[in-house]
Design a protein around this motif. Structure first.
Motif, PDB file in Angstrom:
ATOM      1  N   VAL A  43       0.830  -1.205   0.000  1.00 17.94           N
ATOM      2  CA  VAL A  43       0.000   0.000   0.000  1.00 17.94           C
ATOM      3  C   VAL A  43       0.867   1.258   0.000  1.00 17.94           C
ATOM      4  O   VAL A  43       0.653   2.179  -0.805  1.00 17.94           O
ATOM      5  CB  VAL A  43      -0.946  -0.013   1.217  1.00 17.94           C
ATOM      6  CG1 VAL A  43      -1.609   1.346   1.403  1.00 17.94           C
ATOM      7  CG2 VAL A  43      -2.015  -1.100   1.047  1.00 17.94           C
ATOM      8  N   ALA A  44       1.846   1.324   0.899  1.00 15.39           N
ATOM      9  CA  ALA A  44       2.699   2.508   0.978  1.00 15.39           C
ATOM     10  C   ALA A  44       3.511   2.707  -0.298  1.00 15.39           C
ATOM     11  O   ALA A  44       3.749   3.847  -0.726  1.00 15.39           O
ATOM     12  CB  ALA A  44       3.639   2.396   2.185  1.00 15.39           C
ATOM     13  N   SER A  45       3.931   1.607  -0.930  1.00 18.75           N
ATOM     14  CA  SER A  45       4.747   1.708  -2.144  1.00 18.75           C
ATOM     15  C   SER A  45       4.014   2.411  -3.270  1.00 18.75           C
ATOM     16  O   SER A  45       4.636   3.098  -4.091  1.00 18.75           O
ATOM     17  CB  SER A  45       5.170   0.312  -2.603  1.00 18.75           C
ATOM     18  OG  SER A  45       5.995  -0.316  -1.640  1.00 18.75           O
ATOM     19  N   LEU A  46       2.697   2.254  -3.330  1.00 20.21           N
ATOM     20  CA  LEU A  46       1.936   2.868  -4.415  1.00 20.21           C
ATOM     21  C   LEU A  46       1.747   4.369  -4.212  1.00 20.21           C
ATOM     22  O   LEU A  46       1.328   5.064  -5.133  1.00 20.21           O
ATOM     23  CB  LEU A  46       0.591   2.172  -4.567  1.00 20.21           C
ATOM     24  CG  LEU A  46       0.671   0.759  -5.148  1.00 20.21           C
ATOM     25  CD1 LEU A  46      -0.699   0.099  -5.152  1.00 20.21           C
ATOM     26  CD2 LEU A  46       1.257   0.789  -6.557  1.00 20.21           C
ATOM     27  N   ILE A  47       2.094   4.865  -3.037  1.00 20.73           N
ATOM     28  CA  ILE A  47       2.037   6.316  -2.810  1.00 20.73           C
ATOM     29  C   ILE A  47       3.417   6.938  -2.969  1.00 20.73           C
ATOM     30  O   ILE A  47       3.591   7.897  -3.732  1.00 20.73           O
ATOM     31  CB  ILE A  47       1.483   6.637  -1.413  1.00 20.73           C
ATOM     32  CG1 ILE A  47       0.049   6.135  -1.268  1.00 20.73           C
ATOM     33  CG2 ILE A  47       1.522   8.155  -1.161  1.00 20.73           C
ATOM     34  CD1 ILE A  47      -0.549   6.365   0.107  1.00 20.73           C
ATOM     35  N   VAL A  48       4.419   6.402  -2.257  1.00 18.52           N
ATOM     36  CA  VAL A  48       5.729   7.062  -2.234  1.00 18.52           C
ATOM     37  C   VAL A  48       6.857   6.187  -2.759  1.00 18.52           C
ATOM     38  O   VAL A  48       8.031   6.475  -2.515  1.00 18.52           O
ATOM     39  CB  VAL A  48       6.079   7.568  -0.818  1.00 18.52           C
ATOM     40  CG1 VAL A  48       5.210   8.735  -0.426  1.00 18.52           C
ATOM     41  CG2 VAL A  48       5.993   6.446   0.208  1.00 18.52           C
ATOM     42  N   GLY A  49       6.533   5.120  -3.475  1.00 21.59           N
ATOM     43  CA  GLY A  49       7.598   4.299  -4.050  1.00 21.59           C
ATOM     44  C   GLY A  49       8.501   5.124  -4.953  1.00 21.59           C
ATOM     45  O   GLY A  49       8.031   5.918  -5.771  1.00 21.59           O
ATOM     46  N   THR A  50       9.801   4.937  -4.813  1.00 22.77           N
ATOM     47  CA  THR A  50      10.763   5.746  -5.574  1.00 22.77           C
ATOM     48  C   THR A  50      11.042   5.204  -6.961  1.00 22.77           C
ATOM     49  O   THR A  50      11.623   5.901  -7.789  1.00 22.77           O
ATOM     50  CB  THR A  50      12.101   5.822  -4.820  1.00 22.77           C
ATOM     51  OG1 THR A  50      12.677   4.500  -4.738  1.00 22.77           O
ATOM     52  CG2 THR A  50      11.906   6.387  -3.413  1.00 22.77           C
ATOM     53  N   GLY A  51      10.668   3.947  -7.211  1.00 16.33           N
ATOM     54  CA  GLY A  51      10.982   3.327  -8.493  1.00 16.33           C
ATOM     55  C   GLY A  51      12.300   2.580  -8.483  1.00 16.33           C
ATOM     56  O   GLY A  51      12.654   1.939  -9.470  1.00 16.33           O
ATOM     57  N   GLU A  52      13.017   2.630  -7.360  1.00 20.63           N
ATOM     58  CA  GLU A  52      14.248   1.860  -7.256  1.00 20.63           C
ATOM     59  C   GLU A  52      13.899   0.369  -7.243  1.00 20.63           C
ATOM     60  O   GLU A  52      12.930  -0.039  -6.610  1.00 20.63           O
ATOM     61  CB  GLU A  52      15.008   2.221  -5.985  1.00 20.63           C
ATOM     62  CG  GLU A  52      15.565   3.638  -5.974  1.00 20.63           C
ATOM     63  CD  GLU A  52      16.634   3.837  -7.032  1.00 20.63           C
ATOM     64  OE1 GLU A  52      17.429   2.892  -7.265  1.00 20.63           O
ATOM     65  OE2 GLU A  52      16.664   4.920  -7.648  1.00 20.63           O
TER      66      GLU A  52
END
Length: 469
Positions: A110-119
């Motif tokens: 869930v958190a990745s879909l908001i602030v995921g950096t793409g790394e």
């Protein structure tokens, strides 16, 4: 022990009556690359390049534990709040972070879909957040455990604590001046949760919450079905509403739809280093929260209510008067179209709040009034970042009144579909508008799958009804 079901991403090992897992052949890298369809279909990079990044906006995410060590969360503006809301069966406090996959998978995705950096690891698919410069405060409201991925929460004495942790986390998020609250779980109605939602309404803070993924469920999950909340539906790459057991997921509580089927996620039951495709409203929910944050970053003086007014008038890639249906709600969220509108042109009124709602349907007018009175008595009143502010009437003549949305307590049962493989084609065609079987193209775009935490006891019942025009 009290249990709350996640509405979200579960690995193939999490097989039980609570969730449905569909096995698939092993995926290769090309198959998994389809999991970033949401990013292209909703033109997220174009929005970021235009400055709609979520910068300066605070989003509170309330979920299971989180693993901030995965590549896309390293360096993200993410703060796991170090407070214990629940204890395990041995009386030990549950920390916000964990590397156990069953415990932390849902919150991590869930958190990745908001602030995921793409790394990402070499050769893997980047997981990019839709509001990468927003600040995420992460609150853990329980611990998820295999095999059914239910969320367990006990107090220090081992007594049941079914929804108090969620209500407490919501209040703490409001005390921390969160601009938006994102919840991908469903719990039974309670007085504490009702008061927390009433307070959010009084402060003008959008509560974005996933609805059940079970098309046949009639029991329900707060806060998604609560009066004034933003109940989120999940769609696939063609714009179709997700399905459960062959039935389209419909709800009288749906307010907006977003991508939630065939989404790339980091970690599997085998290893955090692997990837797979996940589905459900738990994944659609953070995308909606992130898009609202993107808009607020460009219109910082806009209230949460004005952001919601803008959202429902710009769904599907066109500007229009609000139209509701029980499949996509007011339509598929479109940041591309929202960017062309000015939220300050709309009245500061929550378009989802029904002033005639009964106590069983969520906060009433009296509840919200009491919450406003309580806020006014606080020494720090007035410091809230989303201070209500009246807007002028919409230039296009769109109605600024409060639609008579009738909340329907559909349940918290959530279906989760993880597809480890398969090719998800991104079909960007014309979408049929509301009234017919769902088919909205994503962002002039367009679900079949599931992803949600939920608690089975709950609210009212009823049959699906046709959408409102």
């Amino acid at each position: 022990m009290s249990r709350i079901r996640t509405l979200g991403v579960l690995g193939a090992a999490a097989v039980a009556a609570v969730v449905t897992v569909v096995a698939a052949p092993p995926a290769n890298a090309d198959d998994l690359s389809s999991g970033s369809w949401y990013y292209q279909a909703l033109h997220v990079q174009e929005a970021l390049d235009a400055g709609f990044t979520g910068k300066g906006v605070k989003i509170a995410v309330i979920d299971t534990q989180i693993n901030p060590a995965i590549p896309t969360l390293q360096g993200a503006n993410l703060t796991p709040v170090d407070k214990t809301y629940c204890y395990d069966a041995q009386g030990k406090p549950i920390p916000p972070t964990s590397t156990d996959y069953a415990a932390a998978m849902h919150g991590t995705h869930v958190a990745s879909l908001i602030v995921g950096t793409g790394e990402a690891e070499p050769g893997q698919v980047p997981i990019r957040g839709v509001a990468p410069q927003a600040e995420v405060l992460f609150y853990n409201s329980g611990i998820a455990a295999a095999p059914d991925s239910s969320l367990t929460c006990l107090d220090a004495k081992g007594e049941n604590r079914p929804v108090e942790s969620l209500a407490e986390a919501m209040n703490d998020a409001m005390d921390a001046h969160a601009d938006i609250i994102s919840v991908s779980q469903g719990v039974p109605y309670s007085g504490a949760l009702n008061r927390a939602l009433a307070r959010a309404l009084a402060l003008g803070i959008p509560v974005v919450a996933g609805l059940t993924n079970d098309a046949l469920s009639t029991t329900g999950g707060y806060p998604g079905v609560g009066n004034g909340s933003v109940g989120v539906q999940a769609i696939d790459a063609t714009g179709a509403v997700q399905k459960a057991d062959g039935f389209s997921n419909r709800s009288l509580s749906v307010k907006v739809a977003a991508p939630g089927v065939g989404i790339i996620t980091q970690g599997t039951s085998e290893s955090w280093d692997a990837q797979e495709l996940g589905s459900g409203t738990s994944l659609a929910t953070p995308i909606v929260a992130g898009f609202l944050a993107d808009m607020k970053s460009k219109f910082p003086s806009a209230t949460g209510n004005q952001l919601l007014q803008t959202m429902i008038r710009n769904t599907g890639g066109t500007l229009h008067d609000p139209r509701w249906g029980n499949d996509l709600g007011y339509g598929t969220i479109s940041l591309t179209q929202m960017r062309e509108d000015n939220p300050l042109a709309y009245e500061d009124v929550n378009p989802f709040f029904d002033p005639k709602a009964s106590q069983s349907q969520g906060p009433t007018v009296d509840d919200v009034g009491a919450a406003k009175g309580a806020e006014a008595l606080k020494p720090t009143a007035g410091t809230q970042t989303t201070t209500p502010q009246a807007g002028k009437p919409a230039a296009d003549g769109a109605s600024a009144g409060t639609p008579a949305w009738v909340p329907f307590a559909i349940g918290g049962g959530v279906l989760l579909l993880i597809v480890v493989g398969g090719v998800f084609a991104v079909v960007m065609g014309t979408r049929r508008r509301r009234g017919a079987e769902p088919a909205q193209a994503v962002d002039k775009p367009a679900s079949d799958g599931e992803h949600h935490m939920h608690a089975p006891t709950g609210a009212g019942s009823g049959a699906d009804q046709g959408g409102r025009g």
